[in-house]
Design a protein around this motif. Structure first.
Motif, PDB file in Angstrom:
ATOM      1  N   SER A 335       0.839  -1.208   0.000  1.00 24.13           N
ATOM      2  CA  SER A 335       0.000   0.000   0.000  1.00 24.13           C
ATOM      3  C   SER A 335       0.870   1.253   0.000  1.00 24.13           C
ATOM      4  O   SER A 335       0.542   2.255  -0.647  1.00 24.13           O
ATOM      5  N   PHE A 336       2.003   1.217   0.697  1.00 25.11           N
ATOM      6  CA  PHE A 336       2.896   2.384   0.739  1.00 25.11           C
ATOM      7  C   PHE A 336       3.420   2.723  -0.664  1.00 25.11           C
ATOM      8  O   PHE A 336       3.604   3.893  -0.996  1.00 25.11           O
ATOM      9  N   LYS A 337       3.668   1.703  -1.473  1.00 21.58           N
ATOM     10  CA  LYS A 337       4.150   1.960  -2.839  1.00 21.58           C
ATOM     11  C   LYS A 337       3.106   2.741  -3.637  1.00 21.58           C
ATOM     12  O   LYS A 337       3.429   3.647  -4.417  1.00 21.58           O
ATOM     13  N   LYS A 338       1.833   2.393  -3.448  1.00 20.84           N
ATOM     14  CA  LYS A 338       0.758   3.136  -4.122  1.00 20.84           C
ATOM     15  C   LYS A 338       0.678   4.574  -3.615  1.00 20.84           C
ATOM     16  O   LYS A 338       0.512   5.515  -4.391  1.00 20.84           O
ATOM     17  N   TYR A 339       0.808   4.741  -2.305  1.00 17.47           N
ATOM     18  CA  TYR A 339       0.749   6.085  -1.733  1.00 17.47           C
ATOM     19  C   TYR A 339       1.911   6.950  -2.220  1.00 17.47           C
ATOM     20  O   TYR A 339       1.756   8.157  -2.409  1.00 17.47           O
ATOM     21  N   LEU A 340       3.070   6.321  -2.424  1.00 17.20           N
ATOM     22  CA  LEU A 340       4.214   7.077  -2.958  1.00 17.20           C
ATOM     23  C   LEU A 340       3.913   7.604  -4.353  1.00 17.20           C
ATOM     24  O   LEU A 340       4.245   8.748  -4.682  1.00 17.20           O
ATOM     25  N   LYS A 341       3.291   6.783  -5.177  1.00 16.80           N
ATOM     26  CA  LYS A 341       2.907   7.222  -6.527  1.00 16.80           C
ATOM     27  C   LYS A 341       1.910   8.374  -6.454  1.00 16.80           C
ATOM     28  O   LYS A 341       2.002   9.350  -7.204  1.00 16.80           O
ATOM     29  N   ALA A 342       0.928   8.246  -5.563  1.00 19.85           N
ATOM     30  CA  ALA A 342      -0.067   9.307  -5.411  1.00 19.85           C
ATOM     31  C   ALA A 342       0.583  10.596  -4.935  1.00 19.85           C
ATOM     32  O   ALA A 342       0.228  11.690  -5.382  1.00 19.85           O
ATOM     33  N   LYS A 343       1.565  10.470  -4.041  1.00 20.86           N
ATOM     34  CA  LYS A 343       2.275  11.652  -3.547  1.00 20.86           C
ATOM     35  C   LYS A 343       3.043  12.331  -4.686  1.00 20.86           C
ATOM     36  O   LYS A 343       3.019  13.558  -4.820  1.00 20.86           O
ATOM     37  N   ASP A 344       3.732  11.521  -5.495  1.00 23.89           N
ATOM     38  CA  ASP A 344       4.473  12.082  -6.642  1.00 23.89           C
ATOM     39  C   ASP A 344       3.532  12.840  -7.571  1.00 23.89           C
ATOM     40  O   ASP A 344       3.882  13.899  -8.105  1.00 23.89           O
ATOM     41  N   TYR A 345       2.341  12.292  -7.769  1.00 31.63           N
ATOM     42  CA  TYR A 345       1.357  12.969  -8.616  1.00 31.63           C
ATOM     43  C   TYR A 345       0.950  14.312  -8.021  1.00 31.63           C
ATOM     44  O   TYR A 345       0.945  15.337  -8.705  1.00 31.63           O
ATOM     45  N   LEU A 346       0.642  14.330  -6.742  1.00 35.09           N
ATOM     46  CA  LEU A 346       0.237  15.584  -6.097  1.00 35.09           C
ATOM     47  C   LEU A 346       1.330  16.635  -6.183  1.00 35.09           C
ATOM     48  O   LEU A 346       1.068  17.818  -6.417  1.00 35.09           O
ATOM     49  N   LEU A 347       2.586  16.213  -5.996  1.00 31.62           N
ATOM     50  CA  LEU A 347       3.711  17.153  -6.044  1.00 31.62           C
ATOM     51  C   LEU A 347       3.933  17.719  -7.449  1.00 31.62           C
ATOM     52  O   LEU A 347       4.537  18.775  -7.609  1.00 31.62           O
ATOM     53  N   SER A 348       3.430  17.000  -8.451  1.00 34.34           N
ATOM     54  CA  SER A 348       3.615  17.468  -9.837  1.00 34.34           C
ATOM     55  C   SER A 348       2.595  18.536 -10.235  1.00 34.34           C
ATOM     56  O   SER A 348       2.709  19.143 -11.293  1.00 34.34           O
ATOM     57  N   LEU A 349       1.594  18.781  -9.390  1.00 28.46           N
ATOM     58  CA  LEU A 349       0.519  19.709  -9.741  1.00 28.46           C
ATOM     59  C   LEU A 349       0.830  21.134  -9.297  1.00 28.46           C
ATOM     60  O   LEU A 349       1.328  21.373  -8.196  1.00 28.46           O
ATOM     61  N   SER A 350       0.510  22.088 -10.163  1.00 24.00           N
ATOM     62  CA  SER A 350       0.650  23.503  -9.814  1.00 24.00           C
ATOM     63  C   SER A 350      -0.550  23.928  -8.967  1.00 24.00           C
ATOM     64  O   SER A 350      -1.558  23.214  -8.879  1.00 24.00           O
ATOM     65  N   ASP A 351      -0.456  25.107  -8.367  1.00 23.81           N
ATOM     66  CA  ASP A 351      -1.586  25.633  -7.602  1.00 23.81           C
ATOM     67  C   ASP A 351      -2.832  25.729  -8.475  1.00 23.81           C
ATOM     68  O   ASP A 351      -3.946  25.416  -8.037  1.00 23.81           O
ATOM     69  N   GLU A 352      -2.644  26.164  -9.723  1.00 26.94           N
ATOM     70  CA  GLU A 352      -3.790  26.325 -10.637  1.00 26.94           C
ATOM     71  C   GLU A 352      -4.445  24.976 -10.939  1.00 26.94           C
ATOM     72  O   GLU A 352      -5.677  24.867 -10.986  1.00 26.94           O
ATOM     73  N   GLU A 353      -3.628  23.941 -11.129  1.00 25.18           N
ATOM     74  CA  GLU A 353      -4.186  22.609 -11.391  1.00 25.18           C
ATOM     75  C   GLU A 353      -4.936  22.086 -10.170  1.00 25.18           C
ATOM     76  O   GLU A 353      -6.007  21.481 -10.294  1.00 25.18           O
ATOM     77  N   LEU A 354      -4.392  22.331  -8.989  1.00 24.41           N
ATOM     78  CA  LEU A 354      -5.072  21.917  -7.762  1.00 24.41           C
ATOM     79  C   LEU A 354      -6.418  22.618  -7.614  1.00 24.41           C
ATOM     80  O   LEU A 354      -7.414  22.016  -7.207  1.00 24.41           O
ATOM     81  N   ASP A 355      -6.459  23.909  -7.958  1.00 23.72           N
ATOM     82  CA  ASP A 355      -7.720  24.668  -7.898  1.00 23.72           C
ATOM     83  C   ASP A 355      -8.754  24.079  -8.857  1.00 23.72           C
ATOM     84  O   ASP A 355      -9.934  23.911  -8.516  1.00 23.72           O
TER      85      ASP A 355
END
Length: 393
Positions: A335-355
């Motif tokens: 499960s941690f491996k999946k969470y790491l991928k999800a974290k990498d995805y979140l870190l790749s997003l700009s503020d505008e994309e998050l909005d």
């Protein structure tokens, strides 16, 4: 010289759980902690899941639960909030906000009741091998002492010194160690006082900010950042967050907590002859959320079972202890491996994309909250989601 079958170093939740279950297995156990008060100072936002406590067989107690959280509020950089609360959706689980200073003591008391000897204000200062056992030197109440043990369970936190003494690589690269700062505050005016709140984006580079309610107008307000992508300290980011957030701008701090949070997943090597590492020392922290109480306790329980069996076998070798790594991988690693991928995805997003994502989610009606449904929704909104997450869930 004192002697014991198992010596647990560190009486946080992981260490106390290990001591308790080892004692219940019928071996002699000592658990030591360098602090004079177990649980203080706290280094945590204090959130746990009901499901996790149930899995560990721990009955909730009003003595150490400050607040029951009935939902999650996720806030994007421009303030767009996505509320996932029990009155709108069926939550698969709700969580508790703890009083860690009481909870940690409670867990240590459980270990003591099970038969473990507890030594407070006792600092491990070194370790050497002697025959097929280990001698740990320590300083307790100003006095030097030695403890001979068959197995050491190292639960001494991130970048474990005890693990390093045993030859394990417990040092962490800055890119996987979040620097965290948190206030406990009074006068917090939350929009949803029964929800835990997360704030994403440049407010906390490499991590997120949180507001965890503890009842009345009290809350833990903190954030974690990666020092590799910001020139400011976590404390400086926290001051800015508190000043600019409507919920906290008029609140007052009564406690400051600062510490590191290992978010790179499980250490690959967690055992050697006579020694296992567990809890934060073994990287048992959810890489996405930074939460490590439940996962650390799960690891502590596994460590106890393997260590007690090794004592029964009379074989404390790395080969005999290695099953611990396999069991930890099954319980947490996948499960941690999946969470790491999800974290990498979140870190790749700009503020505008998050909005943009938050605005799209705000208009959605979720029948239930589960990861697969979240990912399906994300894939429609963000092409990056398909690239980074599509094959995961």
């Amino acid at each position: 010289m004192m002697e014991t079958d198992i010596l647990v170093i560190g009486a946080g939740p992981a260490g106390s759980t290990a001591a308790k279950h080892a004692a219940l297995a019928g071996v002699s156990v000592i658990v030591m902690d360098k602090k004079s008060e177990i649980g203080a100072p706290k280094r945590c936002a204090e959130g746990v899941s009901k499901e996790g406590l149930e899995k560990l067989g721990i009955k909730p107690s009003e003595r150490w639960i400050a607040k029951e959280a009935t939902g999650v509020r996720m806030v994007s950089p421009n303030g767009t909030a996505v509320n996932l609360t029990e009155d709108k959706v069926k939550l698969p689980e709700a969580g508790y906000i703890l009083e860690r200073k009481i909870f940690d003591k409670y867990m240590a008391m459980d270990a003591g009741r099970a038969g473990a000897k507890i030594m407070v204000k006792t600092l491990a200062t070194g370790m050497r091998r002697e025959d097929d056992q280990v001698v740990v030197t320590a300083e307790s109440m100003g006095q030097e002492l030695e403890i001979k043990t068959k197995i050491v369970i190292a639960a001494d936190g991130p970048e474990s010194r005890v693990g390093r003494w045993a030859g394990l690589k417990t040092a962490l690269k800055p890119k996987i160690m979040e620097s965290c700062a948190q206030f406990e505050m009074a006068g917090v005016q939350m929009a949803e006082p029964d929800c835990i709140e997360f704030h994403f984006g440049s407010v906390a580079p490499g991590g997120y900010a949180w507001i965890f309610p503890k009842g009345d107008d009290i809350a833990n307000v903190g954030l974690g950042v990666l020092t590799t992508i910001t020139d400011k300290s976590a404390y400086e980011h926290l001051l800015e967050f508190v000043e600019n957030n409507p919920a906290t701008k008029n609140a007052q701090p009564v406690e400051l907590n600062i510490g590191g949070d290992p978010v790179g997943g499980l250490l690959k090597k967690k055992v050697t002859d006579n020694v296992l590492v567990t809890g934060d020392a073994a990287g048992m922290v959810n890489p996405l959320t930074g939460g490590g109480i439940i996962s650390g306790m799960m690891g502590g329980r596994i460590a106890a079972q393997i260590a007690a069996q090794a004592v029964s076998d009379g074989d404390y070798s790395q080969k005999n202890l290695k099953i611990y790594e396999k069991l930890c991988e099954e319980e947490l690693g996948e499960s941690f491996k999946k969470y790491l991928k999800a974290k990498d995805y979140l870190l790749s997003l700009s503020d505008e994309e998050l909005d943009t994502i938050a605005e799209a989610f705000q208009d959605s009606d979720f029948e239930t909250i589960n990861t697969a449904e979240m990912v399906r929704k994300l894939v429609k909104i963000s092409p990056k989601a398909l690239l980074k997450l599509g094959k995961l869930f």
